[in-house]
Design a protein around this motif. Sequence first.
Motif, mmCIF file in Angstrom:
data_model
loop_
_atom_site.group_PDB
_atom_site.id
_atom_site.type_symbol
_atom_site.label_atom_id
_atom_site.label_comp_id
_atom_site.label_asym_id
_atom_site.label_seq_id
_atom_site.Cartn_x
_atom_site.Cartn_y
_atom_site.Cartn_z
ATOM 1 N N VAL A 54 0.915 -1.239 -0.100
ATOM 2 C CA VAL A 54 0.084 0.128 0.002
ATOM 3 C C VAL A 54 0.825 1.414 -0.073
ATOM 4 C CG1 VAL A 54 -2.143 -1.108 0.932
ATOM 5 C CG2 VAL A 54 -0.177 0.077 2.475
ATOM 6 N N SER A 55 2.150 1.157 0.157
ATOM 7 C CA SER A 55 2.818 2.290 -0.094
ATOM 8 C C SER A 55 3.649 2.734 -1.184
ATOM 9 C CB SER A 55 4.377 2.121 1.117
ATOM 10 O OG SER A 55 5.117 1.031 0.713
ATOM 11 N N HIS A 56 3.967 2.035 -2.071
ATOM 12 C CA HIS A 56 4.397 2.059 -3.340
ATOM 13 C C HIS A 56 3.254 1.911 -4.501
ATOM 14 C CE1 HIS A 56 7.927 1.349 -1.062
ATOM 15 N NE2 HIS A 56 8.687 1.938 -2.007
ATOM 16 N N HIS A 57 3.185 2.978 -5.305
ATOM 17 C CA HIS A 57 2.062 2.765 -6.409
ATOM 18 C C HIS A 57 2.769 2.773 -7.925
ATOM 19 C CE1 HIS A 57 -0.958 2.745 -3.346
ATOM 20 N NE2 HIS A 57 -0.263 3.892 -2.900
ATOM 21 N N LEU A 58 2.155 2.308 -9.028
ATOM 22 C CA LEU A 58 2.555 2.430 -10.312
ATOM 23 C C LEU A 58 1.849 3.417 -10.798
ATOM 24 C CD1 LEU A 58 4.416 0.540 -12.119
ATOM 25 C CD2 LEU A 58 2.243 -0.357 -12.827
ATOM 26 N N SER A 59 2.916 4.265 -11.340
ATOM 27 C CA SER A 59 2.418 5.638 -11.875
ATOM 28 C C SER A 59 1.439 5.418 -13.269
ATOM 29 C CB SER A 59 3.226 6.703 -12.210
ATOM 30 O OG SER A 59 4.165 6.518 -13.130
ATOM 31 N N LEU A 60 0.758 6.192 -13.911
ATOM 32 C CA LEU A 60 0.361 6.008 -15.320
ATOM 33 C C LEU A 60 1.498 5.896 -16.282
ATOM 34 C CD1 LEU A 60 -2.918 8.198 -15.197
ATOM 35 C CD2 LEU A 60 -2.850 5.571 -15.108
ATOM 36 N N LYS A 61 2.251 6.535 -16.274
ATOM 37 C CA LYS A 61 3.467 6.519 -17.220
ATOM 38 C C LYS A 61 4.228 5.122 -16.991
ATOM 39 C CE LYS A 61 4.148 11.429 -18.091
ATOM 40 N NZ LYS A 61 5.228 12.400 -18.207
ATOM 41 N N GLU A 62 4.357 4.765 -15.622
ATOM 42 C CA GLU A 62 5.348 3.456 -15.435
ATOM 43 C C GLU A 62 4.526 2.302 -16.144
ATOM 44 O OE1 GLU A 62 7.657 4.767 -11.418
ATOM 45 O OE2 GLU A 62 5.740 4.066 -11.516
ATOM 46 N N ALA A 63 3.082 2.151 -16.005
ATOM 47 C CA ALA A 63 2.022 1.343 -16.435
ATOM 48 C C ALA A 63 2.324 1.120 -17.903
ATOM 49 C CB ALA A 63 0.917 1.540 -15.928
ATOM 50 N N VAL A 64 2.598 2.310 -18.536
ATOM 51 C CA VAL A 64 2.707 2.407 -20.035
ATOM 52 C C VAL A 64 3.913 1.743 -20.595
ATOM 53 C CG1 VAL A 64 2.781 3.928 -22.188
ATOM 54 C CG2 VAL A 64 0.849 4.251 -20.520
ATOM 55 N N ALA A 65 4.997 2.342 -19.631
ATOM 56 C CA ALA A 65 6.268 1.756 -20.059
ATOM 57 C C ALA A 65 6.319 0.093 -19.728
ATOM 58 C CB ALA A 65 7.301 2.287 -18.965
ATOM 59 N N LEU A 66 5.709 -0.178 -18.805
ATOM 60 C CA LEU A 66 5.585 -1.693 -18.439
ATOM 61 C C LEU A 66 5.084 -2.425 -19.420
ATOM 62 C CD1 LEU A 66 5.958 -3.712 -15.723
ATOM 63 C CD2 LEU A 66 3.588 -3.208 -15.388
ATOM 64 N N GLN A 67 4.079 -2.077 -19.932
ATOM 65 C CA GLN A 67 3.390 -2.633 -21.013
ATOM 66 C C GLN A 67 4.015 -2.717 -22.374
ATOM 67 O OE1 GLN A 67 -1.152 -2.492 -20.489
ATOM 68 N NE2 GLN A 67 -0.394 -0.358 -19.824
ATOM 69 N N THR A 68 4.636 -1.427 -22.361
ATOM 70 C CA THR A 68 5.639 -1.118 -23.986
ATOM 71 C C THR A 68 6.681 -2.157 -23.749
ATOM 72 O OG1 THR A 68 4.940 1.042 -23.844
ATOM 73 C CG2 THR A 68 6.746 0.357 -25.309
ATOM 74 N N VAL A 69 7.485 -2.319 -22.895
ATOM 75 C CA VAL A 69 8.672 -2.920 -22.701
ATOM 76 C C VAL A 69 8.552 -4.541 -22.731
ATOM 77 C CG1 VAL A 69 10.150 -1.309 -21.638
ATOM 78 C CG2 VAL A 69 9.068 -2.984 -20.343
ATOM 79 N N SER A 70 7.257 -4.883 -22.121
ATOM 80 C CA SER A 70 6.848 -6.301 -22.085
ATOM 81 C C SER A 70 6.207 -6.748 -23.480
ATOM 82 C CB SER A 70 5.899 -6.668 -21.036
ATOM 83 O OG SER A 70 4.800 -5.936 -21.193
ATOM 84 N N GLY A 71 5.379 -5.716 -24.090
ATOM 85 C CA GLY A 71 4.673 -6.365 -25.315
ATOM 86 C C GLY A 71 3.443 -6.983 -24.691
ATOM 87 N N LEU A 72 2.792 -6.646 -23.628
ATOM 88 C CA LEU A 72 1.763 -7.325 -22.975
ATOM 89 C C LEU A 72 0.735 -6.268 -22.603
ATOM 90 C CD1 LEU A 72 3.385 -10.245 -20.962
ATOM 91 C CD2 LEU A 72 2.231 -10.236 -23.129
ATOM 92 N N PRO A 73 0.007 -5.954 -23.147
ATOM 93 C CA PRO A 73 -0.869 -4.667 -22.716
ATOM 94 C C PRO A 73 -2.075 -5.261 -21.873
ATOM 95 C CG PRO A 73 -1.644 -5.723 -24.763
ATOM 96 C CD PRO A 73 -0.333 -6.479 -24.412
ATOM 97 N N TYR A 74 -1.773 -5.957 -20.628
ATOM 98 C CA TYR A 74 -2.909 -6.448 -19.886
ATOM 99 C C TYR A 74 -3.567 -5.287 -18.898
ATOM 100 C CZ TYR A 74 -0.758 -10.920 -20.288
ATOM 101 O OH TYR A 74 -0.350 -12.357 -21.064
#
Length: 175
Positions: free
Chosen positions: A67-87
């Motif tokens: 509950v103390s660390h949160h994925l930002s929207l930009k990080e979520a986009v980067a995560l999906q971009t580098v993984s190729g998994l748009p989950y």
Amino acid sequence: MTAFSFSAACFPGYGEKHVHADIARGMDVLDAAFLIAQETPGGVQALAHRMGVSPNTLQHKLNPNNVSHHLSLKEAVALQTVSGLPYVLYAMSAALDHVCLRSRPDVAEGDAWEAFRFLQQSMGELTAAAADALRGDGAVSANAHRRVEHQANELIAGVSALVNAVAARSPKREA
């Protein structure tokens, strides 16, 4: 020139076996992000390296129980971009009662007549694919199902191209 894109479904290309939308449909976005890390070869370490972030921090951000660390929207986009998994994208669209479609290039290249022709051709091909799939009383094969999905995707792309071509010919309103 004003253009827009309309997305209506998430269909793989004909013959492809992408299941991103099926996996993430109805899934919580945090669970979807966590699943990306689980399915990426090398896991969090590999993702963090490609994203240019600390593996420990990313691990905390992807932990659904943290509950103390949160994925930002930009990080979520980067995560999906580098993984190729748009989950996360699919989970978000399902949560908002939307569906998404992989962006496709405008095959008409702005030509209104070509866009109209492509739309009509796509409609015919979808009709033929559906008729072939529904012929008889038996079960529909996976290949026939993928063919129908692919042709539906082509039709949706054709609608978008036609609308954009017509919009390009519309007089611009003064503000």
